[in-house]
Design an enzyme around this catalytic site. Structure first.
Site, PDB file in Angstrom:
ATOM      1  N   GLU A  68       0.838  -1.197   0.000  1.00 38.49           N
ATOM      2  CA  GLU A  68       0.000   0.000   0.000  1.00 38.49           C
ATOM      3  C   GLU A  68       0.878   1.254   0.000  1.00 38.49           C
ATOM      4  OE1 GLU A  68      -2.160   2.414   3.632  1.00 38.49           O
ATOM      5  OE2 GLU A  68      -2.279   0.234   3.629  1.00 38.49           O
ATOM      6  N   THR A  79      -4.850   5.636   2.890  1.00 35.96           N
ATOM      7  CA  THR A  79      -5.276   6.996   3.247  1.00 35.96           C
ATOM      8  C   THR A  79      -6.132   7.591   2.132  1.00 35.96           C
ATOM      9  OG1 THR A  79      -3.112   7.179   4.350  1.00 35.96           O
ATOM     10  CG2 THR A  79      -4.512   9.106   4.395  1.00 35.96           C
ATOM     11  N   LYS A 116     -10.359  -2.976   8.779  1.00 35.88           N
ATOM     12  CA  LYS A 116      -9.055  -2.590   9.315  1.00 35.88           C
ATOM     13  C   LYS A 116      -9.271  -1.860  10.643  1.00 35.88           C
ATOM     14  CE  LYS A 116      -5.974   1.316   8.418  1.00 35.88           C
ATOM     15  NZ  LYS A 116      -5.568   2.329   7.417  1.00 35.88           N
ATOM     16  N   SER A 144       5.705   1.544   9.955  1.00 34.81           N
ATOM     17  CA  SER A 144       7.069   1.889  10.364  1.00 34.81           C
ATOM     18  C   SER A 144       7.863   0.685  10.855  1.00 34.81           C
ATOM     19  CB  SER A 144       7.042   2.967  11.444  1.00 34.81           C
ATOM     20  OG  SER A 144       6.301   2.544  12.572  1.00 34.81           O
TER      21      SER A 144
END
Length: 207
Positions: free
Chosen positions: A40, A69, A129, A180
């Site tokens: 993504e 997003t 999600k 991250s």
């Protein structure tokens, strides 16, 4: 492979927030070689649609690639135009979800409460999600799994990594979106590949 088959093979989505078109091929190559099959590119990254187009042309149906997003139905159309097949949102917007479903994308909307989850399902979502998972906690997910449809997989995203996958799997998470913990713009390609292999091993150990 079909999108469903790719996610069934390994339900881990690599979130490349901040990746650039100049770097996307090398980063995606490191992830793909390590075994990741869903990538993504968040739309608040530099030139995201250009990166998604590169991914789509490079991997075709070998990897599920698309945007995260996503906040506007118009961006759903742009995603389709560049060949993306995965649509991920941070929120529950019925218009965005319905547009993605109409365009036959894999739609993964963000939710936090049971009300949002059922609104997403009503709009056509087949995958959910939980976001941000870190602030919700495993107890929150476990409690919601009692009422959520058994055929709707829930991915935990936000603060989830190789170190805590097992507890999330026990709580009911079917898969994960990894940001991250897998990628930061200053990570080298080698470090990204190593992190991807660690995440895959952690998922298999937790399953």
């Amino acid at each position: 492979m079909t999108p469903d088959a790719l996610l069934a093979e390994l339900p881990l989505v690599a979130i490349l927030r901040g990746v650039t078109p100049a770097r996307i091929e090398a980063v995606a190559g490191a992830l793909f070689e390590a075994g990741i099959r869903a990538i993504e590119v968040p739309l608040n990254s530099p030139e995201p649609f250009k990166s998604i187009e590169i991914l789509a042309k490079t991997y075709g149906d070998r990897c599920l690639t698309g945007a995260g997003t996503v906040l506007d139905p118009a961006d759903v159309d742009r995603l389709v135009d560049v060949g993306g097949r995965l649509l991920v949102t941070p929120n529950t917007d019925p218009a965005v979800i319905a547009r993605g479903v109409k365009k036959k994308l894999v739609v993964m909307p963000g939710f936090y409460t049971p009300s949002e989850a059922f609104a997403a399902i009503t709009a056509g979502a087949k995958i959910l999600k939980l976001f941000p998972a870190a602030t919700a906690g495993t107890g929150h997910l476990k409690a919601m799994m009692v009422v959520l449809p058994k055929d709707i997989p829930v991915y935990a995203v936000g603060g989830v990594g190789a170190g805590n996958m097992k507890e999330w799997r026990w709580a009911g998470a079917a898969g994960f979106g990894m940001g991250s913990d897998l990628f930061k713009p200053d990570f080298s390609d080698e470090e990204i590949a190593t992190r991807a292999r660690q995440s895959m091993a952690a998922f298999k150990a937790a399953s």
